[in-house]
Design an enzyme around this catalytic site. Structure first.
Site, PDB file in Angstrom:
ATOM      1  N   GLU A   1     -13.265  -0.769   2.492  1.00  0.00           N
ATOM      2  CA  GLU A   1     -12.196  -0.569   1.522  1.00  0.00           C
ATOM      3  C   GLU A   1     -12.129  -1.720   0.519  1.00  0.00           C
ATOM      4  O   GLU A   1     -11.870  -1.508  -0.664  1.00  0.00           O
ATOM      5  CB  GLU A   1     -10.865  -0.424   2.272  1.00  0.00           C
ATOM      6  CG  GLU A   1      -9.698  -0.066   1.392  1.00  0.00           C
ATOM      7  CD  GLU A   1      -8.447   0.181   2.198  1.00  0.00           C
ATOM      8  OE1 GLU A   1      -8.280   1.308   2.713  1.00  0.00           O
ATOM      9  OE2 GLU A   1      -7.632  -0.746   2.326  1.00  0.00           O
TER      10      GLU A   1
ATOM     11  N   CYS B   1       0.805  -1.226   0.000  1.00  0.00           N
ATOM     12  CA  CYS B   1       0.000   0.000   0.000  1.00  0.00           C
ATOM     13  C   CYS B   1       0.838   1.277   0.000  1.00  0.00           C
ATOM     14  O   CYS B   1       0.302   2.375  -0.010  1.00  0.00           O
ATOM     15  CB  CYS B   1      -0.983  -0.002   1.165  1.00  0.00           C
ATOM     16  SG  CYS B   1      -2.269  -1.249   0.971  1.00  0.00           S
TER      17      CYS B   1
ATOM     18  N   HIS C   1     -13.042   9.356  -7.729  1.00  0.00           N
ATOM     19  CA  HIS C   1     -12.058   9.414  -8.813  1.00  0.00           C
ATOM     20  C   HIS C   1     -10.956  10.445  -8.569  1.00  0.00           C
ATOM     21  O   HIS C   1     -10.432  11.050  -9.500  1.00  0.00           O
ATOM     22  CB  HIS C   1     -12.742   9.632 -10.168  1.00  0.00           C
ATOM     23  CG  HIS C   1     -13.407   8.386 -10.654  1.00  0.00           C
ATOM     24  ND1 HIS C   1     -14.655   8.023 -10.221  1.00  0.00           N
ATOM     25  CD2 HIS C   1     -12.981   7.418 -11.495  1.00  0.00           C
ATOM     26  CE1 HIS C   1     -14.984   6.877 -10.794  1.00  0.00           C
ATOM     27  NE2 HIS C   1     -13.978   6.475 -11.564  1.00  0.00           N
TER      28      HIS C   1
END
EC number: 4.1.2.50
Length: 150
Positions: free
Chosen positions: A136, A25, A75
């Site tokens: 998530e 990550c 986005h």
């Protein structure tokens, strides 16, 4: 009159990277987030009110969450502005990408705290934020409860 909890769910796509993290990550990547927003209040008892019987109109709750969270984060890519990722964010922004700089590591845990603060500030006085759940992945989520934060 009883207190009733009302929940509305939202989805949005957001990218992020965790600066200094020791796993995958640390790389820029994205998630299809699912946000569940639960508020609590008493249903309106005034029969002359067009929202009679509602705690809050789902449309009113949707407007708050879309304006404060979804329309901003959808986005976009989130970076901690207190790290060298600020340079990457500037590069992306200069190339026309939507970026968000926050003053925290953009984990689900910290994002849900930020979202709670933003939503609470916009709710009508008689409606309280009860909880948020930010999912998530299919198997991973963070939750925020008002009762844990009093």
């Amino acid at each position: 009159m009883s207190n009733i909890r009302i929940t509305k769910q939202f989805t949005f796509e957001t990218g992020h990277a965790l600066y200094g993290y020791d796993g995958k990550c640390k790389n820029v990547h994205g998630h299809s987030y699912k946000l569940s927003v639960t508020v609590i209040g008493k249903p309106i008892t005034d029969v002359s009110n067009v929202k009679y019987g509602m705690v809050i109109d789902f449309g009113d709750l949707k407007k708050i969450v879309k304006e404060e969270i979804v329309d901003i984060f959808d986005h976009a890519t989130v970076f901690n502005k207190n790290t060298p990722h600020v340079e990457l964010a500037k590069e992306l922004s200069d190339r026309g990408h939507d970026t968000i700089l926050v003053d925290y590591q953009p984990t689900s845990e910290n994002m849900v705290i930020d979202f709670a603060r933003k939503i609470k500030a916009q709710l009508p006085e008689n409606i309280k934020l009860h909880s948020l759940r930010l999912q998530e992945t299919d198997t991973s989520f963070a939750e925020w409860f008002q009762s844990d934060n009093e």
